[in-house]
Design a protein around this motif. Sequence first.
Motif, short mmCIF file in Angstrom:
data_model
loop_
_atom_site.label_atom_id
_atom_site.label_comp_id
_atom_site.label_asym_id
_atom_site.label_seq_id
_atom_site.Cartn_x
_atom_site.Cartn_y
_atom_site.Cartn_z
N VAL A 43 0.81 -1.25 0.00
CA VAL A 43 0.08 -0.02 -0.15
C VAL A 43 0.85 1.25 0.07
CG1 VAL A 43 -1.80 1.30 1.10
CG2 VAL A 43 -1.77 -1.16 1.44
N VAL A 44 0.69 2.06 -0.90
CA VAL A 44 1.37 3.50 -0.80
C VAL A 44 0.23 4.45 -0.49
CG1 VAL A 44 2.44 5.06 -2.45
CG2 VAL A 44 3.02 2.77 -2.70
N LEU A 45 0.42 5.47 0.27
CA LEU A 45 -0.52 6.20 0.97
C LEU A 45 0.30 7.72 1.37
CD1 LEU A 45 -0.26 5.92 4.31
CD2 LEU A 45 -1.07 3.72 3.50
N ASP A 46 -0.72 8.58 1.90
CA ASP A 46 -0.20 9.67 2.50
C ASP A 46 -0.55 9.47 3.89
OD1 ASP A 46 -0.08 12.28 3.69
OD2 ASP A 46 -1.29 13.28 2.12
N ASP A 47 0.44 9.57 4.87
CA ASP A 47 0.24 9.08 6.10
C ASP A 47 -0.29 10.17 7.08
OD1 ASP A 47 2.34 10.80 6.45
OD2 ASP A 47 3.78 9.27 6.99
N GLY A 48 -0.58 11.54 6.44
CA GLY A 48 -1.25 12.46 7.20
C GLY A 48 -0.41 13.09 8.18
N GLY A 49 0.87 12.84 8.23
CA GLY A 49 1.90 13.29 9.27
C GLY A 49 2.02 12.26 10.34
N ARG A 50 1.41 11.14 10.27
CA ARG A 50 1.48 10.17 11.28
C ARG A 50 3.00 9.60 11.42
NH1 ARG A 50 -3.58 9.42 9.08
NH2 ARG A 50 -5.07 9.26 10.23
N SER A 51 3.35 9.14 12.32
CA SER A 51 4.49 8.46 12.68
C SER A 51 4.43 7.03 11.72
CB SER A 51 4.94 8.19 14.09
OG SER A 51 4.27 7.29 14.74
N HIS A 52 5.43 6.41 11.58
CA HIS A 52 5.29 4.99 11.04
C HIS A 52 4.64 4.15 11.84
CE1 HIS A 52 7.99 6.32 7.83
NE2 HIS A 52 9.10 5.53 8.13
N ASP A 53 4.80 4.04 13.24
CA ASP A 53 4.00 3.27 14.10
C ASP A 53 2.69 3.73 14.09
OD1 ASP A 53 6.25 1.93 14.86
OD2 ASP A 53 6.97 3.09 16.60
N GLU A 54 2.31 4.86 14.23
CA GLU A 54 0.90 5.24 14.15
C GLU A 54 0.13 4.92 12.82
OE1 GLU A 54 0.96 9.28 16.99
OE2 GLU A 54 1.48 9.56 14.72
N THR A 55 0.75 4.91 11.73
CA THR A 55 0.26 4.57 10.53
C THR A 55 0.06 3.03 10.28
OG1 THR A 55 1.44 6.42 9.27
CG2 THR A 55 0.72 4.58 8.14
#
Length: 171
Positions: A43-55
């Motif tokens: 999956v490729v996505l915009d994480d909205g500024g979340r950390s990797h762990d949050e995403t």
Amino acid sequence: MPKAIALIRGVGGPTALKMPALRQVLASAGLGGVVTLQVAGNVVLDDGGRSHDETAETIRDAVRRAFGHDLPVIVRSHAELADARARNPFADAAEGRWVQTVFLDAAPTTVLAVPPGIPEEAVLDGREVFVRYPEGIGGSKLQAGWFEKRLGVTGTARNANTIAKLIDLSA
């Protein structure tokens, strides 16, 4: 703007996910620009500024709620994925589908020891294990699960061809 790449482990067989439904579920969870590659949990996505762990946790929770599967998720940025490809000592192997990177959720504290007498080569470098399968992957004992057990971390593998496509999609 470069995007994040989420690698969902174990997608397929009894835990198969329909990619259109996955895209919709992730968009509903607040993730933007969701694009999937193949049917293997890429999956490729915009994480909205979340950390990797949050995403990763957002995706794992969304998949668990929508599909009933508790699947580990490992997230890398575009730059981290490109760096992993650049560090892969087997990147120039003629057969890209037989070169894999096992992406780990954390850097292991153990040393990687590949059993003697097997044709595969493996190199641990930070949060990635680079593996070359000169005789093919199917019959090898050195699958992602093997590395997980020995290194004590969660991982998921992608071949060099898939990694190249994910880098292009996330640029």
